[in-house]
Design an enzyme around this catalytic site. Sequence first.
Site, PDB file in Angstrom:
ATOM      1  N   GLU A 184      29.631  43.192  53.015  1.00 22.45           N
ATOM      2  CA  GLU A 184      30.243  43.283  51.686  1.00 22.45           C
ATOM      3  C   GLU A 184      29.170  43.596  50.637  1.00 22.45           C
ATOM      4  O   GLU A 184      28.138  42.945  50.581  1.00 22.45           O
ATOM      5  CB  GLU A 184      30.916  41.947  51.358  1.00 22.45           C
ATOM      6  CG  GLU A 184      31.380  41.799  49.922  1.00 22.45           C
ATOM      7  CD  GLU A 184      31.743  40.363  49.584  1.00 22.45           C
ATOM      8  OE1 GLU A 184      32.521  40.165  48.640  1.00 22.45           O
ATOM      9  OE2 GLU A 184      31.236  39.445  50.268  1.00 22.45           O
ATOM     10  N   LYS A 207      39.439  45.128  49.157  1.00 23.93           N
ATOM     11  CA  LYS A 207      39.585  43.669  49.216  1.00 23.93           C
ATOM     12  C   LYS A 207      40.825  43.220  48.445  1.00 23.93           C
ATOM     13  O   LYS A 207      41.021  43.595  47.286  1.00 23.93           O
ATOM     14  CB  LYS A 207      38.325  43.014  48.643  1.00 23.93           C
ATOM     15  CG  LYS A 207      38.301  41.500  48.746  1.00 23.93           C
ATOM     16  CD  LYS A 207      36.982  40.969  48.213  1.00 23.93           C
ATOM     17  CE  LYS A 207      36.903  39.453  48.282  1.00 23.93           C
ATOM     18  NZ  LYS A 207      35.623  38.956  47.742  1.00 23.93           N
ATOM     19  N   CYS A 238      34.765  38.995  52.706  1.00 21.94           N
ATOM     20  CA  CYS A 238      34.422  37.699  52.110  1.00 21.94           C
ATOM     21  C   CYS A 238      35.387  36.628  52.597  1.00 21.94           C
ATOM     22  O   CYS A 238      35.664  36.524  53.791  1.00 21.94           O
ATOM     23  CB  CYS A 238      34.409  37.822  50.589  1.00 21.94           C
ATOM     24  SG  CYS A 238      33.744  36.393  49.707  1.00 21.94           S
TER      25      CYS A 238
END
Length: 534
Positions: free
Chosen positions: A298, A361, A412
């Site tokens: 990420e 995301k 994440c």
Amino acid sequence: MKAVAVFLRKLVYGWSWRQAGLVALSGVLMAIALPPWSLWPLPWVGLVPLWWVVMVTPSVALAAAYGLLWGLVYYGISLAWITHLHPLMWMGVPWLSSIAIALFAWIFIVLWGSVCIAVWGGAIAWLTRRWSGRSLWLVLAGAALWCTLETLRNYSPLDWSPLSLTQSPNNLWILHLTRLSGPQIISAILVATNGLLAIAITPHPGGSRSASVPSSSRRPFALTACALVLASHLLGALLYAQATPVSPDQSLALGLVQGNVPTREKLTPQGVRQALQGYTEGYLALVDQGVDAVVTPEGALPQLWNPNSPQIAAILQTVGQAGVPLWLGTFAPVPGEGRPQYTQSILELRADGQYHGRYNKVQLVPLGEYIPFEALLGRLISRLSPLESYLVPGQPVQQFETSVGKGIVGICYESAYSRLFRRQTRAGGEFMVTASNNDPYPVWMMMQHHGFDVLRAVESDRWALRVTNTGLSGLVDNHGRTLWLGEPQTYLIHRAELERRQTLTPYVRWGDWLTPLLLGLTVVGWWGQRRSFL
């Protein structure tokens, strides 16, 4: 105000430090069952004190207070890693403000989870007084309510530390039950087992001696609890033993680069150069080892996507010369008018100098990537994101189309949100990749994160590759076995062999059907209880 004063007075006069101590002990036992300690047998008895206390407490408000205390202990311990946000002075945040931000983030999410347990405790106390003699229905209601609250919390911006995580990554037999109905099946079995054991040692549920349960009537509850534990492990073992072979042409070689560039450094010009050099060298080394694609964490390149920028142009040139796709973590623009908007994304770069596959995301970090209730908090809180533009969430249903097949991606702490992975798996995802930063958090937080990825791999019957900035990067097979785990806070590269799979587990097909079933049965019990009074 008078009503509040009366409420608080009742709490103070009814409060028992002995019972509070038992509730706190229960919270501690459940917390140390989580990674990194992973004492997974404890949750099979660790909730008994909480169950016992709320059942013998005649006051609904007091039982809710005990539930709140349990949550403060359990979530307070399991989420203490959030305080490692401090120090933030490198971002220009004063020392005192840095402390305040870290404490606020920790306290807020701990309270969010604790309120849910307070609701559960108050509800169980209320039902105990009304369902005298219907203990099995009480256990059913307790499991149904706990699963419902966990499910609702999982649809919120903040969630972590569900009961299912207490069994990961080590109790693989029980983890395989998630293939039937997702992680809530573990929560249901744990809550029900502890409820049965609590009833077996509770002579006066609801605090009323008139509702005393004879010891001869309580003994079957202990036997039922033991039978539930045994049956659930046997069923999990059968699921674990099942093997669906895949053909050799379904194998996939992916390389990962764990850049190990701390956030406080990679947001500086020197850090950008270090990241560019580290990921470029790692990419080329993995190409020489023979991989189908290379994966980065990420925000590996902490820049807004612009093919004309020197750094991104250099990466595109390298990929064009090597010819192997690179999955790059970066910030990609969202087409539209008005102020610039970006997503936290994974892009597949190919030799033609363009990106093809893209995953955005979905579950953004409050305060870190966006400001909740911006009109209210925007002027009071400075965002922790390095971007001056606004991050927007991706669509809940996405497909990461790559040159080597459909991928299932999480960025994440999306690893805590099972539904995001289920949707991608059902849409044809063949393998799983999670990309995280994990800086500046400690190793034991990384171990919790790894535990989530093990859950996601098992419930979806997919191999999972975990790539991070500072650790723990790893490889997990479709049965939850950790085949490789890298050293934390170390620069490393690794070539991993995965299987591409197309199977669909019952959970992937039908989702969490168990929670609504438990709720429906609870309603039936409630209806039957009301009829008995008519």
